[in-house]
Design a protein around this motif. Structure first.
Motif, PDB file in Angstrom:
ATOM      1  N   ASN B  42      38.030  42.679  36.268  1.00 56.84           N
ATOM      2  CA  ASN B  42      36.942  43.657  36.366  1.00 56.84           C
ATOM      3  C   ASN B  42      37.434  45.000  36.911  1.00 56.84           C
ATOM      4  O   ASN B  42      37.066  46.066  36.425  1.00 56.84           O
ATOM      5  N   ILE B  46      36.931  48.343  34.803  1.00 57.14           N
ATOM      6  CA  ILE B  46      36.158  49.482  35.311  1.00 57.14           C
ATOM      7  C   ILE B  46      37.033  50.736  35.353  1.00 57.14           C
ATOM      8  O   ILE B  46      36.640  51.816  34.907  1.00 57.14           O
ATOM      9  N   GLY B  50      36.407  53.300  32.437  1.00 55.16           N
ATOM     10  CA  GLY B  50      35.869  54.488  33.110  1.00 55.16           C
ATOM     11  C   GLY B  50      36.745  55.701  32.837  1.00 55.16           C
ATOM     12  O   GLY B  50      36.256  56.788  32.543  1.00 55.16           O
ATOM     13  N   SER B 118      28.604  49.727  36.747  1.00 51.67           N
ATOM     14  CA  SER B 118      29.810  50.274  37.379  1.00 51.67           C
ATOM     15  C   SER B 118      30.696  50.980  36.355  1.00 51.67           C
ATOM     16  O   SER B 118      31.189  52.086  36.603  1.00 51.67           O
ATOM     17  N   VAL B 119      30.902  50.328  35.202  1.00 52.49           N
ATOM     18  CA  VAL B 119      31.759  50.939  34.172  1.00 52.49           C
ATOM     19  C   VAL B 119      31.206  52.307  33.783  1.00 52.49           C
ATOM     20  O   VAL B 119      31.931  53.308  33.759  1.00 52.49           O
ATOM     21  N   THR B 187      37.435  51.397  42.739  1.00 50.71           N
ATOM     22  CA  THR B 187      36.605  50.298  42.239  1.00 50.71           C
ATOM     23  C   THR B 187      36.143  49.389  43.375  1.00 50.71           C
ATOM     24  O   THR B 187      35.202  48.629  43.208  1.00 50.71           O
ATOM     25  N   VAL B 190      32.345  48.740  44.106  1.00 52.12           N
ATOM     26  CA  VAL B 190      31.335  48.230  43.164  1.00 52.12           C
ATOM     27  C   VAL B 190      30.600  47.005  43.704  1.00 52.12           C
ATOM     28  O   VAL B 190      29.584  46.593  43.139  1.00 52.12           O
ATOM     29  N   ASP B 197      34.815  42.471  42.028  1.00 52.10           N
ATOM     30  CA  ASP B 197      36.106  43.120  41.813  1.00 52.10           C
ATOM     31  C   ASP B 197      37.111  42.482  42.754  1.00 52.10           C
ATOM     32  O   ASP B 197      36.821  41.460  43.389  1.00 52.10           O
TER      33      ASP B 197
END
Lengths: 307, 247
Positions: B42, B46, B50, B118-119, B187, B190, B197
């Protein structure tokens, strides 16, 4: 071919061009000289609209590149409200005046005092829009027919010499890659740089860069070539090789407009030399007369310093 | 004196060994190592997705800002870009996550996982920074390049994408690498919206036996290893792109 009509160019409060007109016919080689800051580069850059003239029009082979300048079209002026008002006033003052004379005087007055405003009525607006629609062409299509060579070469450093030359033909004219490369090689052979096809520009000397920049513009098969001080950024010993390419090009019949300080080139190649100073063309003549018998005092002074 | 120091070091080493064994006993269980792998996955998703969203959106926003200012429309685009940057650079990313997850989602009645929020938020946030980075990069390319491209007949956007941007990206590659690394590390926030994460994975391990010391240390090691690998990759790309500079 190129018809520059009464262009003005302002950078903020600085007026660089103050009403310049010139016509360039097919096959002509125009050389523009003048002191720095006289507006000669700006004039050249206005021809392919890298600078947009503040007023005035630029035409290429019957197509309009700039917006309409109403002061250049009497038909448009006649449709304006201002013209109508002035005509009535004129008629009431001189009841039995000649119509042609009235027209000429009113137009002269409007032009002289810059009387046209933004709101001049529907007929005026429609006349401008119709003229524009009829004559205007997309500048990007036009530029394909006008090659330009810059003082600072402006080769694309992230592409090889070959890619520099073939980028525009393959992407804009959709010429197959192989065909474009063959043509590029032929052009490179002509200037003796075929062995440099696959190197990056950073490995080349200034003279080589400029010759390749000329080839890059030629690869689009332009009708006219604009040169903006092509030898000013070069070491003295490299000037010759670039001038030779330009002279060969001139002999092949290319239409050229060259801004330069190389008086020798002007004498040898030009069909007409323009002298610019303070934003206007002070003198235009064929080279023999131009150099042997200059009329304008500023030109005499200039030539006595550079020759 | 020396003896006391020796005993102290020995005891702490001994306790470290015990803690390590407790950590090891936990991590070898599928529940836990799967959690770490999921967290790692993850984190990377992300950061990279991102980054990608941020880069594309940032490129568009930066071009909005740099459009030739001779039309009214370009001024509108420029203003949009300015407002966007002001909003997303002006608030902490945690706040953006919380607002998106606890305010915007319910407001519009959308159901989305913390992970997808989050992404998207990381992408949108990064776009604001990327916009300014790219703008700097584009401004660093000599104006003559744009003029040369235009003089050949390319339009503004064609010249931008074919000639100016490739050179701009080469100039800003170190800064882009910086941005990617920042994203990887950021990250760790998150968990505020319930996404798993790396940080939450190791917190989970720690809370299972109240032994936080080694898990957090391991977490730090994993972050460092990731960043070092990224640094090397970025350097390789940079060297490749610099091929045209070699004389």
């Amino acid at each position: 071919m190129i018809d520059v009509k009464n262009i003005y160019k302002k950078f903020g409060h600085l007026e660089v061009l103050k009403g310049v007109s010139c016509k360039i016919e097919k096959g002509e080689k125009i050389v523009i000289i003048g002191p720095s800051g006289s507006g000669k580069s700006t004039l050249l850059r206005c021809m392919n609209l890298l600078e947009k003239p503040t007023y005035g029009e630029v035409w290429l082979e019957g197509s309009l590149l700039t917006p309409i300048d109403p002061y250049l079209h009497f038909d448009v002026i006649r449709k304006s409200k201002t013209y109508g008002m002035l005509l009535e006033k004129y008629k009431s003052e001189n009841p039995d005046a000649d119509e042609e004379k009235a027209d000429a005087e009113i137009i002269a007055e409007i032009k002289k005092n810059d009387l046209l405003k933004k709101r001049e009525g529907k007929a005026y607006r429609q006349a401008i829009e119709a003229l524009y629609k009829e004559n205007h062409v997309n500048i990007n299509a036009v530029r394909q027919k006008m090659g330009m060579v810059f003082q600072q070469f402006n080769l694309f450093p992230h592409l090889t010499v070959m890619q520099n030359i073939t980028l525009a033909p393959t992407k804009l004219k959709k010429i197959p890659a192989e065909q474009a490369q063959e043509k590029a090689l032929a052009l490179l052979r002509k200037i003796g740089l075929e062995d440099k096809a696959n190197v990056y520009p950073s490995t080349l000397s200034g003279g080589q860069k400029q010759r390749i920049a000329i080839v890059r513009a030629l690869a689009m098969e332009p009708d006219v070539m604009l040169f903006d001080e092509p030898t000013s950024a070069l070491d003295p010993e490299m000037v010759g090789e670039v001038l030779k390419v330009m002279i060969d090009l001139a002999k092949e019949g290319m239409t050229m407009v060259v801004v330069t300080h190389e008086m020798g080139f002007a004498k040898e190649v030009a069909t007409k030399v323009l002298f610019m100073d303070d934003g206007v063309i002070k003198e235009a003549n064929e080279p023999k007369e131009f150099f042997a018998n200059p009329q304008d005092p500023r030109l005499k002074d200039f030539l006595s310093k550079v020759l | 004196m020396g003896i006391i120091l020796f005993i102290g070091v020995f005891m702490s080493l001994e306790s470290l060994r015990i803690r390590w064994e407790r950590f090891w006993d936990t991590i070898v269980q599928p529940t836990f190592y799967n959690r770490v792998l999921l967290g790692l996955r993850n984190t990377l998703i992300i950061a990279f997705v991102g980054f990608l969203i941020g880069f594309l959106l940032g490129a568009i926003l930066s071009i909005f800002k740099l459009l030739p200012q001779d039309k009214k429309s370009s001024k509108v685009f420029g203003t949009i870009s300015n407002i966007y940057v002001a909003i997303f650079r002006g608030t902490p990313i945690v706040v953006q996550l919380l607002v998106a997850y606890y305010f915007l989602l319910p407001l519009f009645g959308i159901t989305a996982s913390g992970m997808s929020v989050s992404v998207v938020i990381f992408g949108l946030n990064s776009a604001a920074y990327m916009c300014e980075i790219l703008r700097g990069g584009i401004l660093s390319v000599d104006n003559g390049q744009m003029e040369a491209g235009r003089s050949l007949g390319f339009n503004y956007l064609q010249t931008m994408f074919r000639i100016v941007l490739p050179q701009a990206i080469k100039n800003i590659l170190p800064t882009l690498g910086n941005e990617l690394i920042t994203l990887v590390k950021e990250t760790s926030v998150v968990s505020f919206v319930g996404a798993v994460d790396l940080f939450t994975a190791f917190q989970f391990i720690g809370s299972s036996n109240y032994e936080y010391m080694i898990p957090y240390l391991m977490m730090a090691v994993i972050y460092i290893v990731m960043v070092v690998i990224l640094t090397v990759v970025i350097r390789l790309i940079e060297r490749r792109l610099r091929a045209s500079d070699r004389r």
